[in-house]
Design an enzyme around this catalytic site. Structure first.
Site, PDB file in Angstrom:
ATOM      1  N   SER A 125       0.526  -0.917   0.451  1.00  0.00           N
ATOM      2  CA  SER A 125      -0.330  -0.034   0.056  1.00  0.00           C
ATOM      3  C   SER A 125       0.898   1.082   0.154  1.00  0.00           C
ATOM      4  O   SER A 125       2.049   1.254   0.637  1.00  0.00           O
ATOM      5  CB  SER A 125      -0.741   0.006   0.926  1.00  0.00           C
ATOM      6  N   TYR A 149      -1.292  -0.184  10.222  1.00  0.00           N
ATOM      7  CA  TYR A 149      -1.845  -0.551   8.874  1.00  0.00           C
ATOM      8  C   TYR A 149       0.006  -0.750   7.623  1.00  0.00           C
ATOM      9  O   TYR A 149       0.180  -0.917   7.660  1.00  0.00           O
ATOM     10  CB  TYR A 149      -3.057  -0.112   8.414  1.00  0.00           C
ATOM     11  N   LYS A 153       2.035  -3.805   7.007  1.00  0.00           N
ATOM     12  CA  LYS A 153       2.426  -3.657   5.278  1.00  0.00           C
ATOM     13  C   LYS A 153       3.965  -3.801   5.099  1.00  0.00           C
ATOM     14  O   LYS A 153       4.220  -5.238   4.059  1.00  0.00           O
ATOM     15  CB  LYS A 153       1.685  -3.230   4.728  1.00  0.00           C
TER      16      LYS A 153
END
Lengths: 324, 324
Positions: A125, A149, A153
């Site tokens: 991402s 997040y 990732k």
């Protein structure tokens, strides 16, 4: 040729499965096309369609027994799409760690245990970047995630790269732009609005934009994401060199430009359904992400972006807008 | 003021403990000096010295019960030095993951559970960099480790940054140059020779250099590492901004320059004890590391390097060379 898709009942998982079933084959490690005999969707819920080649496994991907059951020596491809999205991972740190980190590692371990090393495709991402960023992020720009997040990732990227270097898996990480326009309902991703401000107005509903009009996003349509996942699987490992991570192409647009495109494609009354109501928590996360990155490497590798945002709006109308 | 040092019986851990016991105090979170009442060394073996303020805990730092016992609400500082070194982590992947990754995460979780958030100092490494690198690595150069050790250190960096951002710990990561001259025996670090080619000749022994004379290393002496650890603890969190990771200053020298410095300081017969025998496995790891990085940020933060390699050789002779 057997394929496993985690998060297989999600929007991308289902769409990927349908595309793979339609095309019917994938190249094997020698580049020879092989018919797809089975696609296993792993998720906490069932997908809404069926096919003789489709197997649905409902369960928790942090459960080793479940992953060991679905990833077998016959598995040639694993698309790992299951994730806790950005907003939710920020609100529930431990859940994000469990799904975005622990399950990814467990999946790599299950693949490592297979006699035939499968190709493993992770999605990452824009959120792995953050802090003081250049206007255009480069392949060699440091990861400095400003969200849990993004951190999770980034860690999964590092793991997949090392497992690939060691020969435990044949991995590829595709860093996805923000996906727009997602069909369905809003989710807990901080970027949920990037689909909502197009989708809801086209469905006759108001939509709230929580960030300023000049916030710049890096976007890719669902069509192009699915094409990128399949292309990413199909690349020979040698083509990837010393990094298995690819910044996918996208288009760089401001939120104001998105709404202007909506107006061009669907008319002023539709675009007028977008309301502006600033949300500092969302703005803080979104503004930490890059609005564009250099895609030279991805272009050389054959990945393709959308032409412009008008095209993305039209693709949503064609693919997903419910018949009136 | 209570302090925990993991890897406390190791070379750096013991030296850090001695320095802290000698200086007797550390600043608390308000910048007020507080007497050090207890230093707990955690390791698989005992340290070779004693002090009324010293507690030694022997055990496995992947054991949650052990870490929960030593990290308490009274713990103000945790120096996490325990690690599986580069060569060993490459040879035993699972051991490296367990100690360099799992134990680091467990330690962060134990600190998070404390009512008073401790300051946590991680040490990281040049090995987090790799692949195609600029001549001088910048703060914003991407991590692209080409070893499992580098991968595990990079992941620990990301975790510590996110735990700090969330307020679970008050963390700092110091990316250490290769440490030279380490006293004692060779270890399984790929960079072990960077101490060996100085230490062994000074002790009358031959030493093998497994890389080419023009290989460039980024070095820091044990004295300066200890000073950096204490300085890193002492910095106010605000000074660190959006990244808790600091590339420590070092000096950039080739292996040939190191041997030339040895000759200047100790004479030709001593330097002649270095033998050159190329080891491709070690060369591959070492050559993937940066030979220099930009230290503007570290300099502003007050970290200090050695003057030159001659100084480093002289410091080893003063501090560590056994009396003849």
């Amino acid at each position: 040729m057997q394929v496993v898709i985690t998060g297989g009942a999600g929007f991308l998982g289902q769409r990927l499965a349908r595309s793979l079933l339609k095309q019917g084959s994938l190249p094997d490690r020698n580049g020879q096309l092989q018919a797809i005999s089975k696609i296993t969707l792993v998720d906490v819920a069932a997908a809404g369609f069926d096919d003789a080649r489709l197997e649905q496994v409902i369960g928790d991907i942090t459960d080793p027994a479940l992953l060991e059951r679905v990833i077998t020596p016959q598995t040639a491809a694993v698309f790992h799409l299951a994730a806790i999205v950005s907003g939710q991972a920020e609100a529930d740190f431990d859940l994000g760690m469990r799904i975005n980190l622990d399950a990814s590692r467990l999946l790599l371990e299950c693949c490592r245990a297979c006699a035939n090393v499968p190709r493993v495709i992770f999605t990452s991402s824009v959120a792995v970047f953050g802090g003081a960023l250049p206007a255009v992020v480069q392949d060699h720009t440091a990861l400095n995630p400003q969200s849990s997040y993004g951190t999770q990732k980034a860690i999964a990227e590092l793991l997949l790269n090392d497992y690939s270097r060691k020969g435990f898996v044949d991995g590829r990480v595709l860093r996805l732009p923000t996906i727009s326009v997602r069909p369905g309902k809003p989710n807990q991703a901080a970027s949920s609005f990037a689909s909502g401000i197009i989708r809801e107005p086209l469905n006759g509903q108001p939509a709230i934009c929580p960030v300023a009009p000049d916030v710049r996003l890096w976007l890719l349509s669902p069509r192009k994401v699915i094409a990128a996942l399949i292309h990413g699987y199909s690349l020979a490992a040698d083509a990837l060199g010393q990094s298995r991570t690819v910044n996918l192409p996208g288009i760089s647009v401001t939120v104001a430009e998105m709404v202007a495109a909506l107006e061009r494609v669907a008319g002023k009354p539709v675009a007028a359904r977008v309301e502006w109501a600033h949300d500092p928590a969302i703005d803080r996360i979104i503004s930490s992400w890059p609005g564009a990155w250099d895609t030279t490497r991805a272009n050389v590798l054959g990945f393709v972006a959308d032409a412009d945002f008008d095209d993305i709006v039209r693709a949503y109308i064609e693919d997903d807008l419910p018949a009136a």
